[in-house]
Motif scaffolding. Structure first.
Motif, PDB file in Angstrom:
ATOM      1  N   ASP A 112       4.111  -9.537   2.379  1.00 49.96           N
ATOM      2  CA  ASP A 112       3.534  -9.761   3.390  1.00 49.96           C
ATOM      3  C   ASP A 112       4.298 -10.618   4.791  1.00 49.96           C
ATOM      4  OD1 ASP A 112       4.082  -7.555   5.114  1.00 49.96           O
ATOM      5  OD2 ASP A 112       2.749  -7.316   5.978  1.00 49.96           O
ATOM      6  N   TYR A 113       3.270 -11.445   4.984  1.00 56.77           N
ATOM      7  CA  TYR A 113       2.940 -12.500   5.204  1.00 56.77           C
ATOM      8  C   TYR A 113       4.248 -13.326   5.562  1.00 56.77           C
ATOM      9  CZ  TYR A 113      -2.100 -10.891   6.592  1.00 56.77           C
ATOM     10  OH  TYR A 113      -3.131 -10.427   6.972  1.00 56.77           O
ATOM     11  N   GLN A 114       4.211 -13.707   4.138  1.00 59.70           N
ATOM     12  CA  GLN A 114       5.300 -15.151   3.570  1.00 59.70           C
ATOM     13  C   GLN A 114       6.734 -14.551   3.876  1.00 59.70           C
ATOM     14  OE1 GLN A 114       4.092 -15.278  -1.086  1.00 59.70           O
ATOM     15  NE2 GLN A 114       3.290 -17.041  -0.268  1.00 59.70           N
ATOM     16  N   LEU A 115       7.114 -13.257   3.914  1.00 62.85           N
ATOM     17  CA  LEU A 115       8.423 -12.524   4.156  1.00 62.85           C
ATOM     18  C   LEU A 115       8.432 -11.744   6.240  1.00 62.85           C
ATOM     19  CD1 LEU A 115       8.320  -8.958   1.789  1.00 62.85           C
ATOM     20  CD2 LEU A 115       9.865 -11.458   1.642  1.00 62.85           C
ATOM     21  N   ARG A 116       7.564 -11.939   6.271  1.00 66.54           N
ATOM     22  CA  ARG A 116       7.688 -12.257   7.843  1.00 66.54           C
ATOM     23  C   ARG A 116       7.931 -13.635   8.053  1.00 66.54           C
ATOM     24  NH1 ARG A 116       2.937  -8.495  10.625  1.00 66.54           N
ATOM     25  NH2 ARG A 116       4.291  -8.652  12.541  1.00 66.54           N
ATOM     26  N   GLU A 117       6.894 -15.033   7.687  1.00 64.98           N
ATOM     27  CA  GLU A 117       6.629 -15.586   8.069  1.00 64.98           C
ATOM     28  C   GLU A 117       8.693 -16.271   7.858  1.00 64.98           C
ATOM     29  OE1 GLU A 117       3.849 -19.226   8.444  1.00 64.98           O
ATOM     30  OE2 GLU A 117       4.990 -19.484   6.153  1.00 64.98           O
TER      31      GLU A 117
ATOM     32  N   GLY B 232      10.918 -15.041   8.208  1.00 67.65           N
ATOM     33  CA  GLY B 232      12.815 -14.426   8.980  1.00 67.65           C
ATOM     34  C   GLY B 232      12.848 -12.846   9.183  1.00 67.65           C
ATOM     35  N   ALA B 233      11.753 -11.446   7.536  1.00 65.74           N
ATOM     36  CA  ALA B 233      11.877 -10.755   7.527  1.00 65.74           C
ATOM     37  C   ALA B 233      12.365  -9.991   9.160  1.00 65.74           C
ATOM     38  CB  ALA B 233      11.137  -9.965   6.589  1.00 65.74           C
ATOM     39  N   ASP B 234      12.829  -8.693   8.854  1.00 62.35           N
ATOM     40  CA  ASP B 234      12.709  -8.139  10.461  1.00 62.35           C
ATOM     41  C   ASP B 234      11.926  -7.346  10.567  1.00 62.35           C
ATOM     42  OD1 ASP B 234      15.261  -9.295  12.359  1.00 62.35           O
ATOM     43  OD2 ASP B 234      16.458  -9.175  10.024  1.00 62.35           O
ATOM     44  N   TYR B 235      11.837  -6.816   8.909  1.00 63.06           N
ATOM     45  CA  TYR B 235      10.798  -5.299   8.815  1.00 63.06           C
ATOM     46  C   TYR B 235      10.421  -5.575   7.120  1.00 63.06           C
ATOM     47  CZ  TYR B 235       9.667  -0.869   8.400  1.00 63.06           C
ATOM     48  OH  TYR B 235       8.438   0.330   7.610  1.00 63.06           O
ATOM     49  N   THR B 236       9.044  -5.402   8.071  1.00 63.99           N
ATOM     50  CA  THR B 236       8.400  -5.393   6.140  1.00 63.99           C
ATOM     51  C   THR B 236       8.081  -3.957   6.127  1.00 63.99           C
ATOM     52  OG1 THR B 236       6.417  -6.874   6.739  1.00 63.99           O
ATOM     53  CG2 THR B 236       8.666  -8.063   6.178  1.00 63.99           C
ATOM     54  N   VAL B 237       7.423  -3.805   4.744  1.00 65.04           N
ATOM     55  CA  VAL B 237       6.952  -2.316   4.388  1.00 65.04           C
ATOM     56  C   VAL B 237       5.719  -3.120   3.219  1.00 65.04           C
ATOM     57  CG1 VAL B 237       8.599  -1.445   3.053  1.00 65.04           C
ATOM     58  CG2 VAL B 237       6.440  -0.015   4.429  1.00 65.04           C
ATOM     59  N   ARG B 238       4.701  -2.444   2.845  1.00 61.06           N
ATOM     60  CA  ARG B 238       3.914  -3.055   1.569  1.00 61.06           C
ATOM     61  C   ARG B 238       4.206  -1.709   0.894  1.00 61.06           C
ATOM     62  NH1 ARG B 238      -1.752  -3.262   3.619  1.00 61.06           N
ATOM     63  NH2 ARG B 238      -0.969  -3.063   5.679  1.00 61.06           N
ATOM     64  N   GLU B 239       4.401  -2.282  -0.337  1.00 67.23           N
ATOM     65  CA  GLU B 239       4.782  -1.107  -1.232  1.00 67.23           C
ATOM     66  C   GLU B 239       3.794  -0.505  -1.509  1.00 67.23           C
ATOM     67  OE1 GLU B 239       6.006  -2.100  -4.757  1.00 67.23           O
ATOM     68  OE2 GLU B 239       4.068  -2.928  -5.151  1.00 67.23           O
ATOM     69  N   THR B 240       2.431   0.114  -1.125  1.00 69.25           N
ATOM     70  CA  THR B 240       1.403   0.959  -1.603  1.00 69.25           C
ATOM     71  C   THR B 240       1.106   1.529  -0.292  1.00 69.25           C
ATOM     72  OG1 THR B 240      -0.169  -0.892  -1.077  1.00 69.25           O
ATOM     73  CG2 THR B 240       0.798  -0.157  -3.019  1.00 69.25           C
ATOM     74  N   PHE B 241       1.617   0.905   1.182  1.00 68.10           N
ATOM     75  CA  PHE B 241       1.083   1.587   2.126  1.00 68.10           C
ATOM     76  C   PHE B 241       1.489   2.901   2.481  1.00 68.10           C
ATOM     77  CE2 PHE B 241       0.558   2.174   6.845  1.00 68.10           C
ATOM     78  CZ  PHE B 241      -0.313   1.828   6.873  1.00 68.10           C
ATOM     79  N   TYR B 242       2.137   3.754   2.357  1.00 68.74           N
ATOM     80  CA  TYR B 242       2.343   4.677   3.127  1.00 68.74           C
ATOM     81  C   TYR B 242       2.873   5.792   1.962  1.00 68.74           C
ATOM     82  CZ  TYR B 242       4.511   3.168   7.656  1.00 68.74           C
ATOM     83  OH  TYR B 242       4.275   2.545   8.397  1.00 68.74           O
ATOM     84  N   SER B 243       2.628   5.381   0.624  1.00 64.31           N
ATOM     85  CA  SER B 243       2.045   6.732  -0.120  1.00 64.31           C
ATOM     86  C   SER B 243       0.504   6.845  -0.480  1.00 64.31           C
ATOM     87  CB  SER B 243       2.450   6.363  -1.574  1.00 64.31           C
ATOM     88  OG  SER B 243       2.876   4.635  -1.654  1.00 64.31           O
ATOM     89  N   ALA B 244      -0.131   5.424  -0.407  1.00 61.38           N
ATOM     90  CA  ALA B 244      -1.984   5.846  -0.023  1.00 61.38           C
ATOM     91  C   ALA B 244      -1.704   6.289   1.225  1.00 61.38           C
ATOM     92  CB  ALA B 244      -1.806   4.015   0.171  1.00 61.38           C
ATOM     93  N   LEU B 245      -1.036   6.464   2.132  1.00 61.27           N
ATOM     94  CA  LEU B 245      -1.255   7.098   3.207  1.00 61.27           C
ATOM     95  C   LEU B 245      -1.230   8.418   2.941  1.00 61.27           C
ATOM     96  CD1 LEU B 245      -2.278   6.155   5.756  1.00 61.27           C
ATOM     97  CD2 LEU B 245       0.347   5.917   7.191  1.00 61.27           C
ATOM     98  N   GLU B 246       0.338   9.010   2.838  1.00 62.34           N
ATOM     99  CA  GLU B 246       0.193   9.617   2.124  1.00 62.34           C
ATOM    100  C   GLU B 246      -0.818  10.871   0.980  1.00 62.34           C
ATOM    101  OE1 GLU B 246       2.865  10.981   3.462  1.00 62.34           O
ATOM    102  OE2 GLU B 246       2.155  13.637   3.576  1.00 62.34           O
ATOM    103  N   LEU B 247      -1.219  10.274   0.615  1.00 56.77           N
ATOM    104  CA  LEU B 247      -2.285  10.695  -0.595  1.00 56.77           C
ATOM    105  C   LEU B 247      -3.992  10.917   0.335  1.00 56.77           C
ATOM    106  CD1 LEU B 247      -2.900  11.019  -3.717  1.00 56.77           C
ATOM    107  CD2 LEU B 247      -4.164   9.219  -3.565  1.00 56.77           C
TER     108      LEU B 247
END
Lengths: 648, 204
Positions: free
Chosen positions: A524-529, A531-546
């Protein structure tokens, strides 16, 4: 060897100097190449007669260009433009040829010569016009498409013209040539032919069989072949296959006496639906660019100033006359075919020149004793000069026509929400598929790229349009249409290559927004560095849902669980930003940095605390939704606000 | 100059014909803060602290929305429920909104004559807006008559949108310069005739 390399160096160096300069001045690359040619040819005398020879090779750039144009054009689209192709193209060629021939007759030339000149001047320059239209992004406008229809028709019309010209041979010229012991007719085309000695009906059969071979071979054989080569993973092998294909089709067409440009165009159309289309485009594109550039240089270098100065008035009047005449006919056609406003002007101005096929026909007509050798150089100059002037007409279009019409357009209607660009999705695995489905279901145009052939095949099996290709290649993103894309979604499985794509896109196309899927915090940090405008960790939202579901399973009210989840998400996002800032300060070579680990512990503790703490000793942050007023609060109002109640 | 805050609520802005133009005109107007509530809080999670800060920073608060079931769209009600907290907007120490102006800029599908005792909506628009008026009173705010476009569904076809937007811009200017007669505005059935009258009487 040294000579060859030296002249190659001269041509390349001239282009290197002139083209960026011309582009910088807003003149377009075509004019740059032409000026480079003039500089090294007639002005500096660095190159000589070999330019004519070279031009024949360089014409192969036109062949490649038509292959690429074909790739962009699916059979369905080609069919839908048949009216314009036959109507606009047919009328343009026949009317222009007739009028030019009539004028030539008026100048006292023989009728055979007049017809040949009509043919020669009715053609326009596919090379200049298509190149410029693409460069200026006008190719898909209505004016650009109409111009393309006419050019395509002209390319087809060259074939019957080449057949007719030998029949027009003028006895006087023949006699003069024989007396002078001149060389025989050389077509420059049919030096070896399969069909020269066949009966007419067998010829027709062979021609039809060749076309069938291109269509069927393109449809059925290309795919297994490409797949095999793609599986090897060698990029240059794929390039070789692409070149073999184009050269092979061109040779086949020449052997049976058809236009190679037309043949490769057909091959392109057949392959337009192939998943390898973008990869093919990417591989052929640089060759086409170089050869076309070379072609324009040879046109510039071939301008013969001594003929120009000896016949200055005649040549200039001829050039201007031809262009005005062609423009007038095109303008009339634009009105008749309802190509309106600025589109009509684009159509008119873009096709008002004579073209490279004019040179071919001219050489052929001189060889066939149809055009007398003394007027041929003048005609060649008219053709060349009109091509030279074409970029200026495009500039006139940009500076004069477009501003006039855009003012009108602004008054009509402001931007509509549906005018959004398309989306390129790199990686169509489990992640990319979901994003793609959501976008497609809502009518967003997506271009899907993946470099696993098997993945592409699975997608195509369920009718998701997707293409084979390595999205880390900037040129592939270019052919996938990144220039008019609004977004790139990076969802490929390879971590480092995902970062590389983000970097590439943000460096070359800062206007394109990049949304990227990250595997974990570090990625995530590498992608933001990058220059990505938006990044999302692939597990974050599904884990949050669970996790939210777990709270509900424990008996929590669903709405409260949702609010807690939202609070957690907001707090996590704040933490994420802080951690990223810490990561950016990390010492060189450390993946995370000690700082980061400590901060992570601190922030995590702070977050847990934040979720528990009562705000102002009254509400917990987690319940910063609706908060009840304290019990007994109504006693405050008895006197306070009754007086303000108005009854109006 | 008075600071104007427009709280805009339209759940389906791409189908809007009038509110979208009002939104655009408000955004283009200097010194006006526009908050598109559905855009900022697509999942209705309104940031209470941020919204309270915004209220503190402005003098005039505008609820801009279509009229839904004689009230505001849901998010604007959610906004009221959450942001107008005890201790902030009302109650013993809740004085943050005192003497600020509250104004509704509405569009209604029904014609003006429907909003009468004898019309099919049975109540005037002022009567229907009583809950908001009383909310304003409770918060110590000044409530004025709504600025409203009736028969809004056909306004586009009947070319009434442009003049309505022009009126809205004039109203914003009057609010900013504090030239609106607030006593009359509090009594009026709607603000619309007051703007037209101003315009007719005072060409500047």
């Amino acid at each position: 060897m040294t000579d060859t390399l030296l002249s190659a160096f001269i041509y390349l160096a001239a282009a290197v100097v002139a083209v960026p300069l011309a582009t910088r001045l807003g003149l377009g690359s075509v004019l740059g190449y032409l000026m480079a040619g003039v500089a090294i040819g007639p002005v500096l005398g660095l190159v000589g007669d070999e330019t004519n020879e070279l031009q024949h090779y360089a014409e192969f750039g036109v062949v490649m260009m038509l292959f690429l144009v074909g790739l962009e054009l699916e059979p369905r689209m080609l069919w839908s433009m048949r009216d314009r192709l036959l109507g606009l193209g047919g009328l343009q060629v026949s009317i222009t040829a007739t009028v030019v021939a009539a004028i030539a007759l008026g100048f006292g030339l023989g009728w055979q010569t007049a017809i040949a000149i009509g043919f020669i001047l009715s053609l326009s320059s596919t090379a200049i016009v298509l190149q410029t239209l693409q460069e200026k992004g006008l190719a898909s406008t209505s004016g650009g498409r109409s111009a393309f229809s006419v050019l395509l028709f002209q390319d087809i019309a060259v074939i019957p013209m080449l057949a007719v010209i030998p029949l027009l041979a003028v006895p006087e010229i023949l006699a003069a040539a024989d007396a002078a012991g001149g060389h025989g007719a050389d077509t420059g085309h049919g030096s070896s032919s399969l069909v020269a000695h066949l009966e007419p009906w067998t010829t027709a059969l062979v021609v039809l069989a060749s076309i069938a071979a291109v269509v069927l071979g393109g449809h059925f054989l290309s795919r297994p072949l490409f797949r095999l080569v793609a599986a090897s993973g060698l990029r240059e092998a794929f390039t070789a296959v692409a070149l073999t294909l184009v050269v092979g089709v061109a040779v086949l067409m020449m052997l049976v006496g058809l236009s190679p440009a037309l043949g490769t165009f057909l091959a392109g159309v057949v392959l337009a639906n192939s998943e390898f289309r973008h990869e093919l485009e990417t591989d052929i594109e640089p060759f086409k660019g170089l050869l076309l550039g070379l072609f324009f240089i040879t046109v510039g270098a071939g301008i013969r100033f001594e003929v120009l100065f000896d016949n200055a008035m005649l040549v200039l009047a001829g050039t201007v006359g031809v262009m005005v005449l062609k423009a007038a006919i095109l303008f009339g056609l634009a009105i008749a075919f309802r190509v309106r406003r600025s589109e009509g002007w684009l159509f008119t101005l873009s096709l008002a020149q004579a073209g490279e096929f004019g040179f071919v026909l001219l050489g052929f007509a001189v060889g066939s004793r149809v055009v007398p050798p003394e007027i041929a150089p003048i005609l060649a100059l008219v053709v060349g000069l009109s091509m030279f002037l074409t970029p200026l007409l495009f500039i006139a279009f940009d500076r004069v026509v477009v501003p006039r019409y855009t003012q009108d357009a602004e008054e009509r209607e402001a931007d509509s929400i549906d005018d959004r660009g398309k989306v390129i999705i790199a990686g169509i695995g489990r992640f990319g598929q979901i994003a793609n489905r959501l976008l497609r279901a809502n009518g967003v145009e997506t271009v899907v790229l993946d470099r696993q052939v098997a993945q592409i095949e699975d997608m195509r099996a369920v009718e998701v349009r997707s293409w084979f290709g390595d999205a880390t290649r900037p040129d592939l993103l270019h052919t996938a249409g990144i220039d008019d894309a609004a977004l790139v979604i990076v969802a490929i499985d390879e971590r480092d290559q995902a970062v590389e794509i983000v970097e590439n896109v943000k460096r070359r196309h800062p206007h394109v927004r990049v949304l990227a899927r990250a595997f974990d915090r570090g990625h995530d940090y590498q992608l933001r560095e990058a220059g990505a405008d938006y990044t999302v960790r692939e597990t974050f939202y599904s884990a949050l849902e669970l996790g939210t579901r777990a709270l509900r399973e424990l008996g929590m009210h669903p709405f409260r669980a949702r609010n807690l989840r939202s609070t957690f998400e907001a707090a996590e996002n704040e933490v994420r930003d802080a951690l990223y800032a810490a990561w950016q300060r990390r010492p060189d070579g450390e993946r995370m940095g000690r700082d980061h680990h400590e901060l992570f512990m601190q922030l995590d503790a702070a977050m847990a605390e934040a979720m528990q703490r009562d705000r102002d000793d009254r509400h917990s942050r987690a319940e910063r939704g609706w908060t009840p007023p304290p019990k007994g609060y109504t006693s405050e109002f008895r006197t306070d606000s009754a007086g303000r109640e108005s009854d109006s | 100059m008075k600071r104007v805050l427009v709280l805009f609520a339209h759940p389906s802005i791409d189908r809007s014909e009038v509110n979208v133009e009002l939104l655009r005109a408000s955004r283009d107007h200097e010194g006006v803060t526009v908050v598109d509530l559905y855009a900022e809080y697509p999942d209705y999670r309104i940031d209470i602290d941020r919204e309270q800060e915004r209220l503190r920073d402005h003098d005039v608060v505008v609820f801009m929305s279509p009229l839904y079931w004689y009230s505001t769209p849901a998010i604007l009600k959610e906004w009221q429920d959450l942001v107008l907290e005890y201790g902030f907007a009302y109650g013993h120490e809740g004085t943050a909104l005192r003497d600020k102006l509250l104004l509704c800029a509405l569009t209604a599908g029904g014609p003006e004559k429907a909003y009468r005792t004898e019309g099919f909506n049975h109540y005037t628009i002022r009567e229907l807006l009583r809950p908001i008026e009383q909310t304003a009173t409770m918060c110590g705010m000044r409530f004025v008559a709504p600025f409203i476009l009736f028969s809004a569904r056909t306004a586009h076809e009947e070319s009434r949108v442009r003049s309505h937007v022009a009126d809205w811009v004039r109203l914003i200017e009057a609010l900013q310069r504090d030239t609106l007669d607030l006593e009359a505005a509090a009594r009026a059935p709607t603000l619309n005739p007051m703007i037209d009258a101003r315009d007719a009487g005072d060409p500047a």
